[in-house]
Scaffold this active site. Sequence first.
Site, PDB file in Angstrom:
ATOM      1  N   ARG A  73       2.492 -18.193  14.337  1.00  0.00           N
ATOM      2  CA  ARG A  73       3.548 -17.495  13.574  1.00  0.00           C
ATOM      3  C   ARG A  73       3.307 -17.519  12.062  1.00  0.00           C
ATOM      4  O   ARG A  73       4.235 -17.416  11.272  1.00  0.00           O
ATOM      5  CB  ARG A  73       4.929 -18.065  13.891  1.00  0.00           C
ATOM      6  N   LYS A  82      -0.742  -6.280   2.322  1.00  0.00           N
ATOM      7  CA  LYS A  82      -0.874  -5.425   3.502  1.00  0.00           C
ATOM      8  C   LYS A  82      -2.003  -5.963   4.369  1.00  0.00           C
ATOM      9  O   LYS A  82      -3.121  -6.152   3.887  1.00  0.00           O
ATOM     10  CB  LYS A  82      -1.182  -3.978   3.106  1.00  0.00           C
ATOM     11  N   GLU A  85     -10.300   3.884  -6.811  1.00  0.00           N
ATOM     12  CA  GLU A  85      -8.979   3.232  -6.854  1.00  0.00           C
ATOM     13  C   GLU A  85      -8.651   2.791  -8.290  1.00  0.00           C
ATOM     14  O   GLU A  85      -7.484   2.748  -8.680  1.00  0.00           O
ATOM     15  CB  GLU A  85      -8.925   2.038  -5.896  1.00  0.00           C
ATOM     16  N   LYS A 116      -0.863  -3.427  -9.934  1.00  0.00           N
ATOM     17  CA  LYS A 116      -0.479  -3.552  -8.517  1.00  0.00           C
ATOM     18  C   LYS A 116       0.592  -4.629  -8.361  1.00  0.00           C
ATOM     19  O   LYS A 116       1.548  -4.463  -7.599  1.00  0.00           O
ATOM     20  CB  LYS A 116      -1.697  -3.849  -7.635  1.00  0.00           C
ATOM     21  N   GLU A 143       7.062  -1.308   0.611  1.00  0.00           N
ATOM     22  CA  GLU A 143       6.892   0.146   0.530  1.00  0.00           C
ATOM     23  C   GLU A 143       8.074   0.937   1.093  1.00  0.00           C
ATOM     24  O   GLU A 143       7.922   1.782   1.969  1.00  0.00           O
ATOM     25  CB  GLU A 143       5.582   0.574   1.215  1.00  0.00           C
ATOM     26  N   ARG A 200       6.314   1.742  -4.163  1.00  0.00           N
ATOM     27  CA  ARG A 200       4.947   1.336  -3.783  1.00  0.00           C
ATOM     28  C   ARG A 200       4.134   2.523  -3.272  1.00  0.00           C
ATOM     29  O   ARG A 200       2.904   2.516  -3.317  1.00  0.00           O
ATOM     30  CB  ARG A 200       4.995   0.213  -2.736  1.00  0.00           C
ATOM     31  N   ASN A 253      -0.415   5.448  -3.188  1.00  0.00           N
ATOM     32  CA  ASN A 253      -1.085   6.354  -2.254  1.00  0.00           C
ATOM     33  C   ASN A 253      -1.483   7.673  -2.914  1.00  0.00           C
ATOM     34  O   ASN A 253      -1.796   8.645  -2.216  1.00  0.00           O
ATOM     35  CB  ASN A 253      -0.173   6.640  -1.050  1.00  0.00           C
ATOM     36  N   HIS A 311      -4.138   9.922  -1.436  1.00  0.00           N
ATOM     37  CA  HIS A 311      -4.439   9.432  -0.093  1.00  0.00           C
ATOM     38  C   HIS A 311      -4.027  10.404   1.020  1.00  0.00           C
ATOM     39  O   HIS A 311      -4.539  10.299   2.128  1.00  0.00           O
ATOM     40  CB  HIS A 311      -3.778   8.068   0.143  1.00  0.00           C
ATOM     41  N   HIS A 324      -6.997  10.612   3.367  1.00  0.00           N
ATOM     42  CA  HIS A 324      -7.004  10.174   4.767  1.00  0.00           C
ATOM     43  C   HIS A 324      -7.422  11.318   5.686  1.00  0.00           C
ATOM     44  O   HIS A 324      -8.148  11.114   6.663  1.00  0.00           O
ATOM     45  CB  HIS A 324      -5.617   9.661   5.181  1.00  0.00           C
ATOM     46  N   HIS A 381     -13.801   5.225   2.026  1.00  0.00           N
ATOM     47  CA  HIS A 381     -12.397   5.469   1.695  1.00  0.00           C
ATOM     48  C   HIS A 381     -12.230   5.983   0.259  1.00  0.00           C
ATOM     49  O   HIS A 381     -11.557   6.996   0.013  1.00  0.00           O
ATOM     50  CB  HIS A 381     -11.614   4.170   1.909  1.00  0.00           C
TER      51      HIS A 381
HETATM   52  N1  GLY Z   1      -3.266   0.193  -0.788  1.00  0.00           N
HETATM   53  C1  GLY Z   1      -1.954   0.584  -1.042  1.00  0.00           C
HETATM   54  C2  GLY Z   1      -0.975  -0.541  -1.009  1.00  0.00           C
HETATM   55  O1  GLY Z   1      -1.363  -1.681  -0.993  1.00  0.00           O
HETATM   56  O2  GLY Z   1       0.199  -0.300  -0.985  1.00  0.00           O
END
Ligand code: GLY
Length: 362
Positions: A119, A141, A183, A225, A235, A239, A243, A246, A250, A263
Amino acid sequence: MSKTVHVDLNERGYNIQIGRDLRPGLSLAGSKAIKVLIVSDSNVDKLYGAKCEENLSSLGMDVRRTVVPAGEESKDVKFVKQLYDEAMKSGLDRSSAIVALGGGMVGDLSGFVAATFLRGIRFVQVPTTMLAMVDSSVGGKTGINLPQGKNLVGSFYQPVEVTADLLTLNTLPLKEYVSGLAEVVKYGVIWDAKLFSLMEHNVQKILGRDLDFLEGIVARCCEIKAEVVKIDEKETGVRAILNFGHTMGHALEKILGYGKWLHGEAVAAGMVFAAMISVAEKGFPMNDCDRLKALLKNLSLPVGSEDFGAKISWKNVRDAMTSDKKGIGGVPRFVLAERLGSVVFGCEVSENALEKIFSGSF
Ligand code: GLY
């Protein structure tokens, strides 16, 4: 010399250390010898695995190392299971930690394992690619891919430490290094016009991997960030600006085949597309759109259809964009720029307008 950026999430806050010859794991060191499992990929382990193990052992930890194959295919449930087995075999308990040594794949996969094993056990990110240093290692993430799409399973799970040793950038293949730079450019567009012009004026230093210069750049990206994640960790709102580029990015990755374009390469072309929509929809100055295109080109990144190397139809792009998980009710959402350093998120754009830009000058 090194720089420290703090990610302020109260009791889940942590430091990002950026510099050279750094020792990861200092946040784990304590009176008790803990068990640590280093997870790396087959390329990075050869270069830095032994050194990382030595560093952690010298801090009194009981260290094991395990390796997954390099490449996005390892972000798969099969390797989650492999790492759970390895964690059991190594006798990890709730005081233990997992250290991710590598790029985005290693960080995302092993972060997910750390988030779920017993956990949740402590997790340290040791990013070794530009993309991981400025983006994926920061903000919590974690996740894996499903056959249906990328990052469809995962969790928000913050590391206790991020240690970015810039020296690892020296061994990064050029294509991967350059991909990560997309990025960095993104942060200039979404948040910091000064960062954008600093990049414009220092392309040679960037491509020459001048680590003194890169230290400031990486730290600035991490600061941005950290600021965004502090406001919106999960998000639900702002946040999403991370993107930028993206939605199309994507789609291009999917259509061209994962791995054909990295990417960041797909995001670079996606940012140009988003900038062109921004000119039409948000009054983003054409001159700034041209500056973005020129900067990406100077960094050897793709900027549009002339770089595809294959004919891509609008229908393919539209279908790929509508299946993106960040869309709502099958309608893709875009982050659009009002000016350099300022964007808005959640923008719906008519299919007509999108097709016109795609089939026109993109
Ligand atoms: N890579 C985008 C984020 O971490 O929200």
